[in-house]
Design a protein around this motif. Structure first.
Motif, PDB file in Angstrom:
ATOM      1  N   TRP A  62      -7.101  74.531  47.482  1.00 60.97           N
ATOM      2  CA  TRP A  62      -6.886  73.421  46.554  1.00 60.97           C
ATOM      3  C   TRP A  62      -6.990  73.872  45.100  1.00 60.97           C
ATOM      4  N   ASP A 112      -7.448  71.621  41.017  1.00 63.86           N
ATOM      5  CA  ASP A 112      -7.599  70.319  40.380  1.00 63.86           C
ATOM      6  C   ASP A 112      -6.726  70.283  39.127  1.00 63.86           C
ATOM      7  N   CYS A 159      -8.400  66.365  44.069  1.00 66.75           N
ATOM      8  CA  CYS A 159      -8.064  67.519  44.899  1.00 66.75           C
ATOM      9  C   CYS A 159      -6.545  67.546  45.081  1.00 66.75           C
TER      10      CYS A 159
END
Length: 119
Positions: free
Chosen positions: A77, A79, A61
């Motif tokens: 968030w 990735d 994250c």
């Protein structure tokens, strides 16, 4: 601990992939509802959910933003693959009482590669 601080700590533990430690952020009767899945109720069930998820894929994250409004924290968030999402955390007495997350499950499954469910 303010919601923003709690989420910052939650992200650190999430990135460690430690289901036992992350479960400690939740109330005993908390609900975690990732909208792509059925709601998970109870700290033990939430711990089990994270155990399963951490065993299936390596997840990271990367915080883009954390917003706070009274007892709510909002995490935006991404990735490393560019998958994006957001999570809403209701904090009561220093623990997560309710969490809802929005993210693209199909892209997540394809990136990892995990089986894609069929209707």
């Amino acid at each position: 601990m303010r919601p923003k601080q709690l989420i910052e700590e939650w992200v650190k533990v999430f990135n460690e992939g430690n289901a036992e430690r992350i479960a400690n952020f939740y109330h005993a009767d908390a609900t975690n509802h990732q909208v792509a899945n059925e709601p998970v109720v109870g700290k033990a069930a939430i711990r089990e959910m994270f155990e399963n998820e951490f065993s299936q894929a390596e997840m990271t994250c990367i915080v883009e933003n954390i917003f706070e409004d009274n007892n709510w924290g909002i995490l935006e968030w991404k990735d490393p693959n560019g998958l994006r999402g957001c999570g809403f955390f209701q904090i009561t007495d220093g623990k997560i009482k309710f969490q809802r997350g929005y993210w693209d499950k199909l892209s997540f499954l394809r990136f990892n590669p995990l089986p894609i469910p069929h209707e």
